[in-house]
Motif scaffolding. Structure first.
Motif, PDB file in Angstrom:
ATOM      1  N   GLU A 207       0.831  -1.199   0.000  1.00  0.00           N
ATOM      2  CA  GLU A 207       0.000   0.000   0.000  1.00  0.00           C
ATOM      3  C   GLU A 207       0.869   1.254   0.000  1.00  0.00           C
ATOM      4  O   GLU A 207       0.567   2.236  -0.693  1.00  0.00           O
ATOM      5  N   TRP A 208       1.954   1.245   0.786  1.00  0.00           N
ATOM      6  CA  TRP A 208       2.884   2.383   0.762  1.00  0.00           C
ATOM      7  C   TRP A 208       3.434   2.578  -0.643  1.00  0.00           C
ATOM      8  O   TRP A 208       3.542   3.722  -1.129  1.00  0.00           O
ATOM      9  N   ASN A 209       3.773   1.499  -1.306  1.00  0.00           N
ATOM     10  CA  ASN A 209       4.346   1.566  -2.643  1.00  0.00           C
ATOM     11  C   ASN A 209       3.378   2.180  -3.636  1.00  0.00           C
ATOM     12  O   ASN A 209       3.775   2.951  -4.518  1.00  0.00           O
ATOM     13  N   ARG A 210       2.106   1.831  -3.513  1.00  0.00           N
ATOM     14  CA  ARG A 210       1.084   2.412  -4.396  1.00  0.00           C
ATOM     15  C   ARG A 210       1.006   3.921  -4.217  1.00  0.00           C
ATOM     16  O   ARG A 210       0.779   4.663  -5.187  1.00  0.00           O
ATOM     17  N   GLU A 211       1.179   4.380  -2.993  1.00  0.00           N
ATOM     18  CA  GLU A 211       1.073   5.804  -2.702  1.00  0.00           C
ATOM     19  C   GLU A 211       2.368   6.554  -2.992  1.00  0.00           C
ATOM     20  O   GLU A 211       2.402   7.786  -2.879  1.00  0.00           O
ATOM     21  N   ASN A 212       3.418   5.824  -3.366  1.00  0.00           N
ATOM     22  CA  ASN A 212       4.723   6.451  -3.590  1.00  0.00           C
ATOM     23  C   ASN A 212       5.281   6.100  -4.965  1.00  0.00           C
ATOM     24  O   ASN A 212       6.471   5.809  -5.120  1.00  0.00           O
ATOM     25  N   ASP A 213       4.410   6.102  -5.965  1.00  0.00           N
ATOM     26  CA  ASP A 213       4.803   6.023  -7.377  1.00  0.00           C
ATOM     27  C   ASP A 213       5.550   4.749  -7.727  1.00  0.00           C
ATOM     28  O   ASP A 213       6.428   4.753  -8.600  1.00  0.00           O
ATOM     29  N   GLY A 214       5.233   3.643  -7.044  1.00  0.00           N
ATOM     30  CA  GLY A 214       5.883   2.382  -7.369  1.00  0.00           C
ATOM     31  C   GLY A 214       7.375   2.410  -7.146  1.00  0.00           C
ATOM     32  O   GLY A 214       8.142   1.894  -7.961  1.00  0.00           O
ATOM     33  N   TYR A 215       7.797   2.978  -6.023  1.00  0.00           N
ATOM     34  CA  TYR A 215       9.230   3.094  -5.731  1.00  0.00           C
ATOM     35  C   TYR A 215       9.885   1.734  -5.513  1.00  0.00           C
ATOM     36  O   TYR A 215      11.095   1.598  -5.674  1.00  0.00           O
ATOM     37  N   ASP A 216       9.085   0.709  -5.175  1.00  0.00           N
ATOM     38  CA  ASP A 216       9.598  -0.639  -4.889  1.00  0.00           C
ATOM     39  C   ASP A 216      10.719  -0.573  -3.852  1.00  0.00           C
ATOM     40  O   ASP A 216      11.878  -0.887  -4.129  1.00  0.00           O
ATOM     41  N   PRO A 217      10.383  -0.217  -2.620  1.00  0.00           N
ATOM     42  CA  PRO A 217      11.417   0.090  -1.628  1.00  0.00           C
ATOM     43  C   PRO A 217      12.141  -1.119  -1.057  1.00  0.00           C
ATOM     44  O   PRO A 217      13.284  -1.000  -0.617  1.00  0.00           O
ATOM     45  N   VAL A 218      11.487  -2.285  -1.031  1.00  0.00           N
ATOM     46  CA  VAL A 218      12.056  -3.443  -0.350  1.00  0.00           C
ATOM     47  C   VAL A 218      12.487  -4.486  -1.368  1.00  0.00           C
ATOM     48  O   VAL A 218      11.674  -4.972  -2.161  1.00  0.00           O
ATOM     49  N   ILE A 219      13.767  -4.827  -1.361  1.00  0.00           N
ATOM     50  CA  ILE A 219      14.287  -5.865  -2.244  1.00  0.00           C
ATOM     51  C   ILE A 219      14.126  -7.236  -1.605  1.00  0.00           C
ATOM     52  O   ILE A 219      13.583  -8.156  -2.210  1.00  0.00           O
ATOM     53  N   MET A 220      14.581  -7.362  -0.375  1.00  0.00           N
ATOM     54  CA  MET A 220      14.603  -8.656   0.306  1.00  0.00           C
ATOM     55  C   MET A 220      14.047  -8.540   1.714  1.00  0.00           C
ATOM     56  O   MET A 220      14.102  -7.472   2.328  1.00  0.00           O
ATOM     57  N   VAL A 221      13.551  -9.677   2.193  1.00  0.00           N
ATOM     58  CA  VAL A 221      13.207  -9.818   3.604  1.00  0.00           C
ATOM     59  C   VAL A 221      13.983 -11.013   4.144  1.00  0.00           C
ATOM     60  O   VAL A 221      13.872 -12.122   3.616  1.00  0.00           O
ATOM     61  N   GLN A 222      14.771 -10.771   5.168  1.00  0.00           N
ATOM     62  CA  GLN A 222      15.524 -11.857   5.790  1.00  0.00           C
ATOM     63  C   GLN A 222      14.655 -12.510   6.853  1.00  0.00           C
ATOM     64  O   GLN A 222      14.182 -11.848   7.778  1.00  0.00           O
ATOM     65  N   ILE A 223      14.447 -13.814   6.711  1.00  0.00           N
ATOM     66  CA  ILE A 223      13.652 -14.574   7.672  1.00  0.00           C
ATOM     67  C   ILE A 223      14.617 -15.379   8.535  1.00  0.00           C
ATOM     68  O   ILE A 223      15.161 -16.386   8.114  1.00  0.00           O
ATOM     69  N   GLY A 224      14.825 -14.934   9.729  1.00  0.00           N
ATOM     70  CA  GLY A 224      15.702 -15.694  10.605  1.00  0.00           C
ATOM     71  C   GLY A 224      17.164 -15.342  10.416  1.00  0.00           C
ATOM     72  O   GLY A 224      17.726 -15.535   9.345  1.00  0.00           O
ATOM     73  N   GLN A 225      17.768 -14.801  11.454  1.00  0.00           N
ATOM     74  CA  GLN A 225      19.195 -14.511  11.482  1.00  0.00           C
ATOM     75  C   GLN A 225      19.882 -15.588  12.306  1.00  0.00           C
ATOM     76  O   GLN A 225      19.570 -15.779  13.474  1.00  0.00           O
ATOM     77  N   GLY A 226      20.781 -16.315  11.695  1.00  0.00           N
ATOM     78  CA  GLY A 226      21.557 -17.288  12.449  1.00  0.00           C
ATOM     79  C   GLY A 226      20.743 -18.412  13.057  1.00  0.00           C
ATOM     80  O   GLY A 226      21.092 -18.925  14.127  1.00  0.00           O
ATOM     81  N   VAL A 227      19.655 -18.825  12.392  1.00  0.00           N
ATOM     82  CA  VAL A 227      18.849 -19.915  12.960  1.00  0.00           C
ATOM     83  C   VAL A 227      19.629 -21.222  13.014  1.00  0.00           C
ATOM     84  O   VAL A 227      19.283 -22.130  13.779  1.00  0.00           O
ATOM     85  N   ASP A 228      20.699 -21.332  12.232  1.00  0.00           N
ATOM     86  CA  ASP A 228      21.505 -22.553  12.268  1.00  0.00           C
ATOM     87  C   ASP A 228      22.171 -22.768  13.629  1.00  0.00           C
ATOM     88  O   ASP A 228      22.568 -23.879  13.966  1.00  0.00           O
ATOM     89  N   ARG A 229      22.286 -21.707  14.410  1.00  0.00           N
ATOM     90  CA  ARG A 229      22.912 -21.836  15.714  1.00  0.00           C
ATOM     91  C   ARG A 229      22.145 -22.808  16.622  1.00  0.00           C
ATOM     92  O   ARG A 229      22.733 -23.443  17.498  1.00  0.00           O
TER      93      ARG A 229
END
Length: 553
Positions: A207-229
């Motif tokens: 929704e933010w992207n629609r209101e901001n001219d399709g800026y596409d602000p987020v490339i990636m989402v990291q799910i879990g940092q160091g879960v291998d620990r």
């Protein structure tokens, strides 16, 4: 010039079929989480003509990520800083030549109470990113971070209700992180709530992207940092038991981690803003082995190593990774932003990387200093200017800006070229120790090109071959001899955001082979009629090395 063949985001990654071990509806009390299949992914992964995995935007233009880590969770939990007070960090990221910023988003920020979602903090981050022309990689700090549960990251209703959200082992209070526990990360109620929260967050990004001219602000989402620990160290070190009281096997611990990762990542892939999903593991020496535990997960796109603090570890880890997982882009994420940070960045792209993250911009004021781990000293909020607020450590920030800026100006070939066609210049420390007249760096590409770089003292650079052109950069005035081919035209310039070359002037090569390089410029030389590569004996006699062997920093 883009010349990209889009090959995936794999259909399975956004399929309506639910993942194994996660075949449940995600419900906030009023309905299921629905797969928004009609919405396209803003960023995808494709292949260049040379066969390298490449990150692509909506227009199929290649992209590279030159980033720094901003621990917004610690700014909130250690420095008690409100999100609207973080703008200076975005400004200094831009000033340092970055085009991407990694920020941490806690589950407790987006769902402070059960089923009530608030995105004020996220909106501030998105607004600042757009203002400073940065893209974001979001690090989701949910119930499973560094192989543990940190109560500061999650809504209090989860921490309080241990009957609904079972605790396998309750440990201790952990400064800045809250209560440390080990949870049952296969628990349906926990996964239902957490995947719903990230789903709502990404719908807000849409929704933010629609209101901001399709800026596409987020490339990636990291799910879990160091879960291998959890599987590698926690279950044995803390004697963590399963809910029935029996001991975990390694396979069972990994299986629970995979269930968690797939279920939470599904929240991203079901949303209207289908960002690329990423997992980071902490073990750097056995990259291929641990990636096998997760790379086939349905909703995870990218797995990347972390803590590659030295050029040698970057080189070895990336080679193992890219040799086996050629369809997956690779990042160098979370490495000390030390005095060799800029060399690390150069080596990362020379080894075929798609992104580099300097760890970190600046340590929180009330948090222990990481060893060698920041570009700038601690933030001085009373400074009158940005330079007074952020004072660089040694010349780290300026050196980083120099290399980041050059890589961005040549981002299309940097993104497209595999390591066999990417020469890193000045990273041969054996050669750099020799007297000035003996420091001629010689590199050969598999396609037959022979390069001889004059390698001035303390100089760095690159020479990248892509689509019949050789692109060259050096931090110092130098020369590059280009042999075993014909050269038709030389120019200097840069690539615009649309991925098209902008010519700033033509250049002449002495004897049609020697390029005189002015420090800081990007050169493009048209190559034709490349001859067959000389024999291995001839190359050895001429002191030529492969691009891989020439990285000895």
């Amino acid at each position: 010039m883009k010349k990209i063949i889009p090959v995936f985001l794999a259909a399975s990654m956004i399929a309506a079929t639910l993942c194994a071990g996660c075949n449940r509806p995600v419900d906030n009390g009023s309905g299921e989480m629905v797969n928004q299949t009609e919405y396209e992914a803003p960023y995808t992964i494709g292949k260049s003509d040379a066969g390298k995995a490449v990150l692509l935007d909506r227009s199929q233009t290649p992209a590279i990520m030159l980033s720094g880590l901003l621990r917004t969770d610690l700014l909130a939990n250690a420095d008690f800083m409100e999100s609207e007070e973080t703008e200076d960090y975005f400004a200094i990221a831009k000033e340092t030549g970055m085009n991407t910023l990694e920020i941490s988003v806690m589950w407790s920020q987006v769902e402070p109470t059960y089923g009530n979602y608030e995105f004020g903090d996220l909106k501030n981050y998105l607004d600042f990113a757009k203002k400073y022309d940065l893209k974001l990689n979001l690090e989701w700090y949910g119930s499973f971070t560094d192989g543990e549960f940190h109560s500061a990251n999650v809504p209090s209703y989860v921490s309080r209700d241990t009957q609904t959200y079972p605790v396998l082992l309750d440990m201790l209070d952990y400064a800045n992180y809250g209560r440390l526990r080990f949870m049952d990360w296969s628990n349906e109620a926990l996964l239902t709530r957490e995947s719903r929260a990230i789903y709502e967050m990404m719908n807000y990004v849409y929704e933010w992207n629609r209101e901001n001219d399709g800026y596409d602000p987020v490339i990636m989402v990291q799910i879990g940092q160091g879960v291998d620990r959890f599987a590698r160290w926690r279950i044995d070190g803390y004697k963590v038991k399963k809910a029935d009281g029996s001991a975990f096997t390694q396979d069972e611990a990994w299986g629970m981690a995979r269930t968690y990762l797939d279920c939470v990542a599904k929240g991203v892939k079901y949303s209207k803003y289908k960002a690329i999903t990423r997992v980071e593991f902490c073990e750097q020496n056995a990259v291929v082995n641990y990636v096998r535990n997760i790379e086939e997960s349905e909703y995870i796109d990218v797995v990347c190593p972390t803590y590659l603090h030295e050029i040698s570890s970057t080189k070895n880890a990336f080679k193992s990774f890219t040799d086996e997982y050629e369809d997956m882009v690779v990042m160098n994420a979370e490495n000390w932003a030390s005095d060799i940070n800029h060399k690390q960045a150069l080596a990362t792209f020379g080894m075929g990387g798609a992104g580099y993250v300097s760890y970190q911009l600046s340590n929180p004021v009330y948090y222990p200093e990481s060893p060698n781990g920041a570009l700038y000293k601690r933030y001085n909020k009373d400074g009158a200017t940005l330079a007074e607020k952020f004072v660089q450590k040694n010349t780290r920030a300026q050196d980083t800006k120099t290399i980041y800026t050059a890589l961005q100006k040549a981002f299309v070939p940097v993104a497209n070229a595999p390591r066999s066609c990417f020469a890193t210049l000045g990273l041969n420390n054996l050669l750099n120790s020799k007297p000035e007249g003996e420091r001629i760096q010689k590199i050969y590409f598999n396609n037959g090109l022979l390069l001889s770089y004059s390698n001035p003292l303390n100089s760095l650079g690159f020479a990248v071959y892509d689509s019949n052109y050789l692109y060259v950069y050096s931090t110092h005035n130098s020369t590059l001899d280009i042999d075993n081919c014909s050269i038709t035209v030389g120019q200097h310039g840069y690539f615009g955001k649309d991925g098209e070359w902008v010519n700033e002037g033509n250049v002449t090569l002495a004897n049609n082979t020697r390029l005189s390089i002015e420090a800081g410029k990007i050169y493009r030389v048209r190559i034709s009629s490349i001859s067959e590569l000389p024999s291995a004996a001839e190359l050895k006699a001429g002191n030529y090395l492969t691009p891989l062997d020439s990285i000895r920093g």
